[in-house]
Design an enzyme around this catalytic site. Structure first.
Site, PDB file in Angstrom:
ATOM      1  N   LEU A 133       7.557   1.615  -9.399  1.00 44.61           N
ATOM      2  CA  LEU A 133       6.472   2.579  -9.933  1.00 44.61           C
ATOM      3  C   LEU A 133       7.507   4.004 -10.138  1.00 44.61           C
ATOM      4  O   LEU A 133       7.886   4.319  -9.181  1.00 44.61           O
ATOM      5  CB  LEU A 133       5.320   2.847  -9.117  1.00 44.61           C
ATOM      6  CG  LEU A 133       4.479   1.547  -8.981  1.00 44.61           C
ATOM      7  CD1 LEU A 133       3.369   1.796  -7.760  1.00 44.61           C
ATOM      8  CD2 LEU A 133       3.697   1.000 -10.375  1.00 44.61           C
TER       9      LEU A 133
ATOM     10  N   ARG B 239       0.996  -2.784  -4.559  1.00 45.82           N
ATOM     11  CA  ARG B 239       1.547  -2.520  -3.177  1.00 45.82           C
ATOM     12  C   ARG B 239       0.585  -2.822  -2.180  1.00 45.82           C
ATOM     13  O   ARG B 239       1.182  -2.737  -0.900  1.00 45.82           O
ATOM     14  CB  ARG B 239       1.904  -0.814  -3.285  1.00 45.82           C
ATOM     15  CG  ARG B 239       2.816  -0.427  -4.196  1.00 45.82           C
ATOM     16  CD  ARG B 239       3.611   0.895  -3.749  1.00 45.82           C
ATOM     17  NE  ARG B 239       4.364   0.701  -2.820  1.00 45.82           N
ATOM     18  CZ  ARG B 239       4.708   1.374  -1.930  1.00 45.82           C
ATOM     19  NH1 ARG B 239       4.828   2.914  -2.054  1.00 45.82           N
ATOM     20  NH2 ARG B 239       5.584   1.342  -0.529  1.00 45.82           N
TER      21      ARG B 239
ATOM     22  N   HIS C 178       2.062  12.035  -3.230  1.00 47.25           N
ATOM     23  CA  HIS C 178       1.459  11.877  -2.081  1.00 47.25           C
ATOM     24  C   HIS C 178       1.532  13.316  -1.453  1.00 47.25           C
ATOM     25  O   HIS C 178       2.354  14.340  -1.538  1.00 47.25           O
ATOM     26  CB  HIS C 178       2.607  11.144  -1.101  1.00 47.25           C
ATOM     27  CG  HIS C 178       2.438   9.507  -1.454  1.00 47.25           C
ATOM     28  ND1 HIS C 178       3.287   8.722  -1.654  1.00 47.25           N
ATOM     29  CD2 HIS C 178       1.123   8.894  -1.266  1.00 47.25           C
ATOM     30  CE1 HIS C 178       3.030   7.513  -1.665  1.00 47.25           C
ATOM     31  NE2 HIS C 178       1.647   7.283  -1.574  1.00 47.25           N
TER      32      HIS C 178
ATOM     33  N   ASP D 203       4.694   3.877   3.410  1.00 49.88           N
ATOM     34  CA  ASP D 203       3.315   3.735   2.864  1.00 49.88           C
ATOM     35  C   ASP D 203       2.305   2.552   3.477  1.00 49.88           C
ATOM     36  O   ASP D 203       1.423   2.541   3.322  1.00 49.88           O
ATOM     37  CB  ASP D 203       3.428   3.545   1.387  1.00 49.88           C
ATOM     38  CG  ASP D 203       3.669   4.749   0.753  1.00 49.88           C
ATOM     39  OD1 ASP D 203       3.422   5.924   1.179  1.00 49.88           O
ATOM     40  OD2 ASP D 203       4.682   4.796  -0.329  1.00 49.88           O
TER      41      ASP D 203
ATOM     42  N   CYS E 229       9.536   8.454   2.899  1.00 52.18           N
ATOM     43  CA  CYS E 229       9.032   7.060   2.418  1.00 52.18           C
ATOM     44  C   CYS E 229       9.957   5.984   3.017  1.00 52.18           C
ATOM     45  O   CYS E 229       9.551   4.865   3.099  1.00 52.18           O
ATOM     46  CB  CYS E 229       8.957   7.152   1.118  1.00 52.18           C
ATOM     47  SG  CYS E 229       8.607   8.771   0.130  1.00 52.18           S
TER      48      CYS E 229
ATOM     49  N   ARG F  15      -3.721   7.739  -4.459  1.00 51.77           N
ATOM     50  CA  ARG F  15      -3.782   6.547  -3.470  1.00 51.77           C
ATOM     51  C   ARG F  15      -4.589   6.411  -2.307  1.00 51.77           C
ATOM     52  O   ARG F  15      -4.642   5.431  -1.633  1.00 51.77           O
ATOM     53  CB  ARG F  15      -2.443   6.231  -3.147  1.00 51.77           C
ATOM     54  CG  ARG F  15      -1.189   6.499  -4.049  1.00 51.77           C
ATOM     55  CD  ARG F  15      -1.159   5.077  -4.847  1.00 51.77           C
ATOM     56  NE  ARG F  15      -0.166   5.109  -5.860  1.00 51.77           N
ATOM     57  CZ  ARG F  15       1.055   4.761  -5.856  1.00 51.77           C
ATOM     58  NH1 ARG F  15       1.703   4.538  -4.506  1.00 51.77           N
ATOM     59  NH2 ARG F  15       1.987   4.994  -6.698  1.00 51.77           N
TER      60      ARG F  15
HETATM   61  C1  CIR Z   1       5.151   4.377  -5.525  1.00 51.76           C
HETATM   62  O1  CIR Z   1       4.637   4.951  -6.513  1.00 51.76           O
HETATM   63  O2  CIR Z   1       4.491   4.119  -4.597  1.00 51.76           O
HETATM   64  C2  CIR Z   1       6.713   4.487  -5.137  1.00 51.76           C
HETATM   65  N1  CIR Z   1       7.402   4.399  -6.258  1.00 51.76           N
HETATM   66  C3  CIR Z   1       7.114   5.507  -4.319  1.00 51.76           C
HETATM   67  C4  CIR Z   1       6.251   5.772  -3.055  1.00 51.76           C
HETATM   68  C5  CIR Z   1       6.885   6.757  -2.245  1.00 51.76           C
HETATM   69  N2  CIR Z   1       6.313   7.064  -1.014  1.00 51.76           N
HETATM   70  C6  CIR Z   1       5.852   7.899  -0.253  1.00 51.76           C
HETATM   71  O3  CIR Z   1       5.892   9.002  -0.725  1.00 51.76           O
HETATM   72  N3  CIR Z   1       5.474   7.749   1.069  1.00 51.76           N
END
Ligand code: CIR
Length: 265
Positions: free
Chosen positions: A24, A91, A168, A72, A255, A137
């Protein structure tokens, strides 16, 4: 001084797989290059290990293009691990994949069972409280369920708002030590860190707000020299990690790992 909010004995990471090219992203600047992503990931893991921590690196999960962003899927505290309920459909089941990994380490894993949603990327654990930003989210119901789960362990959960258009809460901030937070000015301006010492990212360097303090190190994404110089001048031991490929998918330093000290340590 040892601190439960940034001294950790363990981390869990997951290598990116070929499907990471389908991850994503809010703006499409091209697909990540898997080889380069793997190199950056290996540097990241080495930096965590260099502090003396045990790092578990999981195999790629091709059916989940974003599963390299393990943060996450769970929240790990010294008292227990909690599988999250990620707030985007592709996810959501990553939490089920992470739970058995943490069960092996903690013995038991608690769950956010819904109906609310919560992503680990929206949670900033400081020495004194847990800050959680609502976002696309994470909703208040998810935060309330987290609050109920951690209350017996003595944690206070404070609900805040992730700035509009920011993925986030921790996209815009990170913990540097017991009392200090690195933040973008747009997030700090909301007053949410009043009472903490706040260091602001340099103008134009907002993406490096997603850094992490891990034991003696601050891991920072490459390409943000003014903020890096400020952190070094403040006495932090900074390790620069390439983040161009994770960055294409809105991912940064936090992340890419779950960081914790399980109870037996
Ligand atoms: C997303 O959109 O979920 C992933 N492409 C990126 C997640 C990044 N995670 C975070 O900041 N903890």
């Amino acid at each position: 001084m040892s601190s439960r909010s940034y001294n950790f004995t363990h981390a869990v990471t997951r290598k990116p797989g070929e499907s990471v090219t389908d991850g994503l992203r809010t703006v499409d600047t091209g697909a990540p290059d898997l080889q380069l992503f793997l190199e950056h990931h290996a540097d990241y893991v080495s930096a965590l290990e260099s502090t003396g921590a045990t790092v578990v690196t999981l195999d790629p999960l091709e059916e989940f293009p974003d599963s390299v962003f393990v943060e996450d899927a769970a929240l790990c505290l010294p008292e227990g691990a909690i599988a999250m309920r990620p707030g985007t459909p592709s996810r959501m089941d990553e939490a089920d994949k992470m739970a058995p990994v943490l069960e092996d380490i903690y013995g038991k894993v608690h769950r956010i069972s819904g109906p609310g949603f919560i992503d680990g990327g929206d949670i900033l654990t400081t020495e004194s409280e847990i800050l959680v930003g609502t976002s696309a989210r994470t909703d208040s119901a998810g935060i309330d369920e987290l609050r109920t789960l951690v209350a017996p362990w003595g944690y206070t959960v404070r609900e805040l708002q992730t700035p509009e258009g920011v993925l986030h809460f921790k996209t815009d901030c990170s913990l540097l030590d017991n009392k200090t937070i690195l933040s973008t000015s747009r997030l700090a301006a909301t007053g949410c860190f009043d009472g903490y010492r706040v260091l602001l990212t340099a103008k134009g360097e907002e993406p490096c707000a997603n850094s992490i303090r891990f034991n003696n190190l601050v891991l920072m994404p490459a390409g943000f020299p003014k903020t890096e110089a400020m952190l070094r001048a403040e006495g932090y031991e900074v390790r620069i990690i390439g983040n161009s490929e994770a960055g294409k998918l809105d991912g940064g330093m936090s992340c890419l790992s779950l960081r914790f000290s399980p109870p037996s340590n």
